[in-house]
Enzyme design. Structure first.
Site, PDB file in Angstrom:
ATOM      1  N   ASP A  69       0.819  -1.213   0.000  1.00 40.42           N
ATOM      2  CA  ASP A  69       0.000   0.000   0.000  1.00 40.42           C
ATOM      3  C   ASP A  69       0.854   1.266   0.000  1.00 40.42           C
ATOM      4  O   ASP A  69       0.652   2.161   0.836  1.00 40.42           O
ATOM      5  CB  ASP A  69      -0.935   0.008   1.217  1.00 40.42           C
ATOM      6  CG  ASP A  69      -1.722  -1.286   1.362  1.00 40.42           C
ATOM      7  OD1 ASP A  69      -2.088  -1.862   0.322  1.00 40.42           O
ATOM      8  OD2 ASP A  69      -1.953  -1.719   2.500  1.00 40.42           O
ATOM      9  N   GLU A 105     -11.303   0.734  -3.638  1.00 44.82           N
ATOM     10  CA  GLU A 105     -10.495   1.168  -2.495  1.00 44.82           C
ATOM     11  C   GLU A 105      -9.280   1.938  -2.982  1.00 44.82           C
ATOM     12  O   GLU A 105      -9.106   2.187  -4.170  1.00 44.82           O
ATOM     13  CB  GLU A 105     -10.053  -0.049  -1.676  1.00 44.82           C
ATOM     14  CG  GLU A 105      -9.248  -1.056  -2.472  1.00 44.82           C
ATOM     15  CD  GLU A 105      -8.984  -2.355  -1.729  1.00 44.82           C
ATOM     16  OE1 GLU A 105      -9.452  -2.496  -0.582  1.00 44.82           O
ATOM     17  OE2 GLU A 105      -8.307  -3.232  -2.290  1.00 44.82           O
TER      18      GLU A 105
END
Length: 500
Positions: free
Chosen positions: A13, A167
């Site tokens: 991420d 997301e």
């Protein structure tokens, strides 16, 4: 040329920002502390960890009941008005929050909590100074980052092309347009990056002419699960994308053991839209080129503080470790009787190479029962291999789901001894050592790697590495290799990590 990944091992991420000619990158840390590692680079290729954003309990409190792969999810880092801002989510323990700092090394502030749903929060500022926070879903709200107050919204905005789990949203203002970069399809093999744009952060957003703009799903490329991306414009005007990906190995369905890693790929703009990918193992390098000196492979524990790459699951109480109690050694004190449940003493670092050798010099103490300690290769409490010394014996313990078994043991002399792990992807499971996990006929070498355990130079066992993979254990993290103690106290003179 540069090699991918640019930050290897369990560093998922990624989010990046540029300040003049310097770049700063943060990654998820989940149940590990300190939280949110932060890196610095001058060229987007060579990165060095300069600290951890969440490095004290007032910023990050992870109770013992936080599950593996819980805790701190995807962060975003931005620089605005002379301050660094990092926003992230503490899942199950507070939600979304912002911390700020004048310097990327810190100190970072205590959290300012934001009452918004979702995870993967992003920050973007418009021309009048308004701050917009986008979260998974995808929803956008105008907030005051100094107080956490939600001033407007949240509004639902474009949620992708129909893939599951929209997301990792990021908003950027480029040439009069607001671009929404997002991921969908899940963070596994169907991961993808899509994009839309609008004239206002409130929308309406129109999807790009070709979505997804990046995915490796359905391909045989060595890099898989590409997604969760962030864009940055370099000092020379070129554009780049950092993103996560995996490097699975072994026989079908293949196994990824290092976790989701950080990759870099060039971006070009055509007709007002970014064009990117595929992500190759080697790419032409950015114009700036600032290599860094090689990191030492040995930590002698001579410094006054632990290096920033050392992490522990959920907490690291002050009384559980010491660098000063025995100068030049890391002394660990047991806080729990087993690695199979939270609350134990463990200090480790991410495995960053598929082939590597790890060694540590351990003094378990004199006499029987004075210490139970060793080295562990860990994915979570239910999936770890341990090389343990206690009562004059060394043993290899395998914990795979509900099964815990001592697979080999032998006597060792008193006093300090060297423990070694050899992790290799070639010549796996040699017949000359114990193979406690039997393979079907003709299936040898189908796992991603083999982990061999030695104490005092003698090999005790060699285990199939597939059982310490995401495909078996599930979750969002990767392997962490470290030192532990589950009874009494023990000291470590040094720790070596050498990748091949």
């Amino acid at each position: 040329m540069y090699d991918n990944p640019v930050v290897a091992g369990f560093h998922p991420d990624p989010s990046v920002c540029r300040v003049v000619e310097d770049y700063y990158l943060v990654c998820s840390s989940f149940e590990y502390v300190p939280g949110v590692p932060i890196f610095h680079s001058r060229d987007l290729v060579h990165w060095r960890q300069i600290g951890n954003v969440l490095d004290r309990r007032s910023q990050l409190n992870l109770p013992a009941d936080v599950p593996a792969s819980g805790g701190v999810f995807a962060p975003t880092i931005r620089h605005h008005d002379g301050r660094f801002h990092m926003i992230t989510t503490n899942v199950g323990a507070g939600g979304n929050f912002v911390v700020t700092a004048e310097r990327p090394e810190g100190p970072w502030s205590d959290p300012v909590w934001i009452d918004l749903p979702g995870v993967d929060p992003d920050l973007a500022w418009d021309e009048d100074g308004s701050c917009w926070c986008t979260t998974s879903g995808n929803q956008v709200a105008r907030i005051d980052p100094a107080t956490g107050k939600v001033l407007e919204g949240p509004y639902p905005i474009w949620s992708g092309t129909g893939g599951k789990y929209p997301e990792a949203p990021h908003l950027y203002q480029v040439d009069g347009w607001w671009y929404l970069l997002m991921s969908e399809g899940g963070t596994e093999r169907c991961h993808a990056v899509s994009i839309a744009r609008a004239r206002s952060p409130r929308g309406p957003f129109e999807p790009g002419p070709v979505n997804p703009i990046l995915t490796h799903r359905g391909t045989d490329r060595p890099i898989q699960s590409t997604g969760h991306a962030d864009l940055v414009q370099a000092a020379d005007g070129t554009w780049w994308m950092v993103l996560l990906g995996t490097r699975p190995r072994g026989y079908t369905p293949e196994y990824q053991v290092l976790g989701r890693e950080t990759f870099l790929v060039p971006v070009r703009w055509e007709g007002g839209w970014p064009v990117v990918g595929p992500v190759e193992e080697r790419h032409p390098a950015p114009a700036a080129w600032h290599p860094l000196p090689a990191e030492p492979y040995r930590d002698d524990f001579d410094a006054g503080a632990l290096a920033p790459y050392w992490i522990s699951p959920r907490s690291r109480p002050d009384g559980s470790w010491s660098l000063g109690e025995r100068p030049g050694w890391l002394t660990l004190h047991a806080t729990g009787p087993t690695l199979d449940r939270p609350g134990h003493t463990f200090v480790g670092r991410r495995q960053q190479h598929h082939d590597c050798r790890v060694a540590a010099r351990l003094d378990p103490g004199a006499g029987p029962g004075t210490g139970t300690a060793g080295l562990s290769v860990r994915l979570d409490e239910a999936h770890h291999y341990d090389l343990e010394v206690s009562g004059g014996r060394a043993r290899v313990i395998a914990r795979i789901g509900p099964v815990r078994q001592c697979v080999a043991e032998r006597p060792v002399p008193p006093g300090p001894l060297t423990l070694t792990l050899d992790i290799r992807t070639r010549d796996v499971l040699p017949p000359s050592v114990i193979e406690p996990v039997a393979e079907p006929t003709g299936a040898g070498g189908r796992g991603p790697d083999t982990i061999a355990f030695s104490a005092g130079g003698a090999v005790l066992a060699s285990l199939d590495g597939r059982y310490l993979s995401t495909e078996v254990a599930t979750g969002f993290t990767g392997r962490v290799i470290g030192m532990y103690v589950t009874e009494g106290s023990a000291a470590f003179d040094w720790f070596d990590y050498q990748g091949n």
